[in-house]
Design an enzyme around this catalytic site. Sequence first.
Site, PDB file in Angstrom:
ATOM      1  N   SER A 139     167.890  21.072 -32.218  1.00 57.96           N
ATOM      2  CA  SER A 139     166.536  21.235 -31.692  1.00 57.96           C
ATOM      3  C   SER A 139     165.579  20.815 -32.793  1.00 57.96           C
ATOM      4  O   SER A 139     165.959  20.768 -33.976  1.00 57.96           O
ATOM      5  CB  SER A 139     166.296  22.696 -31.305  1.00 57.96           C
ATOM      6  N   TYR A 152     165.930  32.153 -34.129  1.00 59.63           N
ATOM      7  CA  TYR A 152     166.471  31.019 -33.375  1.00 59.63           C
ATOM      8  C   TYR A 152     166.480  29.775 -34.252  1.00 59.63           C
ATOM      9  O   TYR A 152     167.483  29.043 -34.323  1.00 59.63           O
ATOM     10  CB  TYR A 152     165.635  30.774 -32.123  1.00 59.63           C
TER      11      TYR A 152
END
Length: 277
Positions: A139, A152
């Site tokens: 990501s 995260y």
Amino acid sequence: MTASRSNSRPSVLITGASSGIGLATAHRLLDRGWRVFAAARRLEAMESLRCRGAEVLPLDLADQASCRQLADAVSGQVRALDALVNNAGYGETGPVETMPIERARAMFEVNVFGLIGLTQMLLPPMRERRRGRIVNLSSIAGRFVTPGAGWYGASKHALEGISDALRLELHRFGVQVVLVEPGLIRTGFEAVSEASLQQQSTDPVWGPMMRRVAASWAEGFRRGSSPELVASTIVSALETSSPKPRYRCGSESEVLVLQRFIPAQLWDALVRQRMIG
């Protein structure tokens, strides 16, 4: 690694194939003649793949026994996979201070340890055959983090680091490792995190920040890219003869380029202005 180059169909295992990027990638590879093993917790959500000929299998990345059962099932069908797409993962939101450690640890169990554990199980036949490709879905959060997504982002930073090591280690064995770094993609991430965001918005210390974070994310995801865009990038990474180590794609992924040229103090100020106030 295209289907047309071989007398038999190239094989690929895609984790997290029940929705979003994983589902779109599985359909696209079926279109291109690949033999697709699709794995996820929700078997019923992969019925469209089963109807098209994909081999649908259960997987809970947080459960080592589930990973072993999947690896054994795939190995019973093909001696060595041509490709592994590690797409499964999830994110939780919240300030670093207040995120319960057990929830943060659960995120790492899936996004890092479960993902790499499954890779360890499937890798030896690929290495022995001296051919294969592993695509790990990271990501833009794997390159920089924002307030409210520290844990995260940390899990994706860890995935980036271990993928870099794996790419270097496997080079002489002909197994190529690729990182795909999507930006903001309309996969339902914001809907999944909405409940926790609303709960955190009432916190007397962190509530104002989390409300700004929620508003910023909502605006960003409204302009987000489709999962099909990421699926197209993954297919390119699988089928090109010489893949790049990293592929960025999707809305706001261009920020990765800009960040390299902005001093850290200025970058922090820009992020604070947008997400903290």
